[in-house]
Motif scaffolding. Structure first.
Motif, PDB file in Angstrom:
ATOM      1  N   PRO A  73      -9.137   0.370  -2.530  1.00 23.36           N
ATOM      2  CA  PRO A  73     -10.149  -0.626  -2.134  1.00 23.36           C
ATOM      3  C   PRO A  73     -11.466  -0.373  -2.871  1.00 23.36           C
ATOM      4  N   GLN A 127      -4.399  -2.577  -7.156  1.00 23.34           N
ATOM      5  CA  GLN A 127      -3.081  -1.969  -6.993  1.00 23.34           C
ATOM      6  C   GLN A 127      -2.697  -1.313  -8.308  1.00 23.34           C
ATOM      7  N   THR A 168      -9.275  -5.092  -3.700  1.00 22.00           N
ATOM      8  CA  THR A 168      -8.423  -3.927  -3.917  1.00 22.00           C
ATOM      9  C   THR A 168      -7.845  -3.965  -5.327  1.00 22.00           C
ATOM     10  N   THR A 181      -2.917   1.710  -3.672  1.00 19.96           N
ATOM     11  CA  THR A 181      -3.841   0.603  -3.482  1.00 19.96           C
ATOM     12  C   THR A 181      -5.241   1.169  -3.271  1.00 19.96           C
ATOM     13  N   ALA A 222       0.846  -1.191   0.000  1.00 18.36           N
ATOM     14  CA  ALA A 222       0.000   0.000   0.000  1.00 18.36           C
ATOM     15  C   ALA A 222       0.876   1.234   0.000  1.00 18.36           C
TER      16      ALA A 222
END
Length: 633
Positions: free
Chosen positions: A526, A541, A539, A524, A124
């Motif tokens: 969500p 990325q 999530t 990242t 993250a």
């Protein structure tokens, strides 16, 4: 001609140095994987840098901050920054956020990552803290702009009074006092905001005693203190000058005023781009001359505008031509020093259009070009105002042949014996000198160009008061336009002095190791569609590479609620820059069989972009989430 000269100079090779600190390399390398945990992190810059109390923030794989030692210079070298790490580091990816102060007083910050053993499965984006506080940066830039304006007005007004010598200086007193107080206040604000500006904190941090003490011991703070001292000396000089009326002291006053103006300009040169990089002594001399010429020209325009409103036409006949000559000399100095500083800051011809510094420089050149066009228009009216008024030409009596034997100078028609008679007294008044005489030869032919009536004067009528008023009014309008354009040029200059020069950017790129990965921005995101399925929540990325102005690559990997990779029908990413009303720009991601990517997203401007990520998990279920990403120049 000046632009052509600048382009010719830029064609020559650039020397390997810069005028603004930029990150050249990191140890460990950005994006690298090391098998053994490093004992310290070292950054190498293109120029010397100053360290802050919180220059390094290191975050571990769990996104918790790692305890580090005090930041120091590696091996005593001022262009490096080093921080010690704990003896044992867990496996995974570490994020290093750094912030230092360049030798030219501008804070420089960034972040990079390295991995110990192996990369983390999911990384993250660590909360590395704000790169800068928008309010602090806005207040600091506003104070810098006001300081430039006030300095130009202060220097230009005093120079106008000493060099153009107007009969009445009363209209100049109010702007002179306003310029002095504005420069004093803006300098005090810059001194207070210096610490939060360097650390990226809010304006409230300006009242931190320890931070203020650190500011007063650094070179930018010392330069601001010196500016305050010069301003106090300038106030004493202006008070003494206002009480002295002896014109014999003008050379002394001019010498003292020049010394004070040079010292004032030096407080900028000692803490800006000229103080770092190549040819520092020559660059600082050029910077001082550039600032003084700017003040004499642009500040003098304001003084001329006020003089045009208050002075009489007779006074302007002398004042306007004097300022025109001074302005021409100032523009010449600006051209020479500007070409040198442009070459020094750019370093290459491609940087003129390929960097933010170059594009700002082009905008400044365009503003100066418009300013010169308006100045040329003003010069036309200057010439008309300075033209001498036509003088009436007295009539010349027609030449009449004298009789033979008459003495030279004897009046025609009088006997020779009367030649010695006493002539009447000459008239004393100019009107009597130009009065008509009776012709002694009526009926004599008139020569070409002679008046129709004998003895009548030929007089070219001078410009009327209305014409002179119109000329002053037109000159006043053109000077007002010059002042407005000059204010815009100074605004661009303020932004330019805080922008990374193209030479420094190229130098940083050359020093980067060949195997080093380019800096990236990884976020990242969500998402939750509310369906409750395994793929409906998870999530994404998103990696933006290199997160700089120009072409970028975007990769998006979707993870489900169990952190495993999932396949979804569509992932769409768009970028919007609200502050400049740019976008949305669709990344146009393509499914690569497990991840989505593209290599052709053009982000034209630096700033905080809004990245909108849309994940569609079925024909009817999708969700969009927005995140902020930073695009560097």
């Amino acid at each position: 001609m000046l632009l052509g000269t600048a382009l010719v100079l830029l064609l020559f090779g650039a020397t390997p140095a810069s005028a603004h600190a930029a990150l050249g390399s990191t140890d460990p390398d950005d994006g690298s994987v090391v098998q053994r945990a490093p004992r310290h992190v070292t950054l190498t810059f293109t120029e010397s840098v100053g360290l802050l109390d919180d220059s390094f923030r290191v975050f571990g794989p769990d996104q918790r901050r790692v305890h580090t030692g005090e930041a120091t210079h590696a091996d005593g070298r001022s262009e490096t920054a080093r921080v010690g790490l704990p003896g044992k580091l867990a496996q995974g990816t570490y994020t290093v956020a750094w912030r230092v102060v360049s030798a030219d007083s501008h804070p420089v910050s960034g972040a990079f990552s390295f991995s110990v053993g192996k990369r983390s499965a999911t990384m993250a984006l660590a909360d590395t803290g704000p790169a800068e506080d928008p309010l602090t940066r806005g207040l600091y830039d506003a104070a810098r702009y006001l300081a430039y304006l006030a300095a130009a007005l202060l220097v230009g007004t005093v120079a106008f009074a000493l060099l153009c010598r107007p009969a009445h200086t009363t209209p100049l007193r109010r702007p002179l006092v306003a310029a002095w107080w504005t420069l004093l206040g803006s300098t005090a604000v810059l001194l207070l905001l210096r610490a939060p500006y360097e650390t990226g904190a809010g304006p409230a941090a300006a009242f931190d005693t320890s931070a203020l003490v650190r500011t007063l011991t650094g070179r930018p703070g010392l330069a601001l203190l010196a500016r305050l001292a010069v301003l106090l000396l300038t106030a004493a000089f202006l008070i003494r000058l206002s009480r002295r009326r002896d014109t014999r002291e003008r050379p002394v006053a001019l010498a003292i005023g020049t010394a004070l103006a040079a010292a004032l300009a030096l407080t900028w040169a000692a803490a800006e781009h000229a103080s770092a990089g190549i040819q520092v002594p020559l660059a600082m001399t050029s910077s001082v001359a550039h600032l003084l010429a700017t003040g004499v020209w642009l500040g003098g325009l304001v003084a001329l505008l006020l003089t045009l409103r208050r002075s009489s036409g007779e006074d302007l006949v002398e004042i306007v031509p004097r300022f025109s000559r001074i302005a021409f000399a100032s523009v010449t100095v600006l051209a020479v020093t500007g070409v040198y500083q442009s070459w020094r800051g750019l370093g290459s011809l491609s940087a003129l259009t390929g960097t933010s510094y170059g594009r700002l420089l082009l905008a400044k050149l365009a503003g100066v070009f418009v300013l010169l066009l308006v100045a040329g228009y003003s010069r036309r009216w200057t010439a008309r105002i300075a033209a001498p008024a036509p003088v009436a030409r007295a009539a010349v009596p027609a030449r009449v042949p004298q009789p033979v034997g008459a003495p030279v100078g004897a009046p025609v028609g009088e006997p020779a014996g009367h030649a010695g008679r006493e002539e009447p007294e000459e008239p004393e008044s100019p009107g009597e000198l130009n009065g008509p005489r009776e012709s002694d030869g009526p009926g004599e032919p008139e020569g070409p160009g002679e008046p129709e009536g004998p003895g009548e004067p030929v007089e070219e009528p001078p410009a009327s008061d209305a014409d002179r008023g119109d000329r002053r009014r037109l000159l006043r309008r053109s000077v007002l336009v010059e002042v407005a354009v000059a204010a815009v040029v100074l605004m661009i200059t303020t932004v330019l002095t805080g922008t990374l020069p193209g030479r420094a950017q190229a130098e940083a790129a050359r020093q980067a190791p060949a195997g080093t990965l380019p800096p990236t921005s990884q976020v990242t995101v969500p998402f939750d569609t509310g369906t409750g399925s395994l793929t409906g929540r998870g999530t994404v990325q998103v990696t933006l590479d290199p997160a700089r102005v120009g072409e970028n690559g975007v990769q998006a990997v979707v993870y489900g609620s169990d952190t495993g990779l999932v396949v979804v029908p569509e992932v769409r990413v768009t970028f919007t820059l609200p502050s400049r009303k740019v976008g949305p720009i669709d990344a146009g991601l393509t499914d690569r069989g497990g991840y989505w990517s593209t290599n052709s997203v053009n982000l034209p401007l630096a700033g905080n972009w809004t990245m909108k990520t849309t994940v569609r998990v079925s024909d009817v279920d999708q969700v969009s989430v927005e995140r902020q990403v930073r695009v560097a120049p």
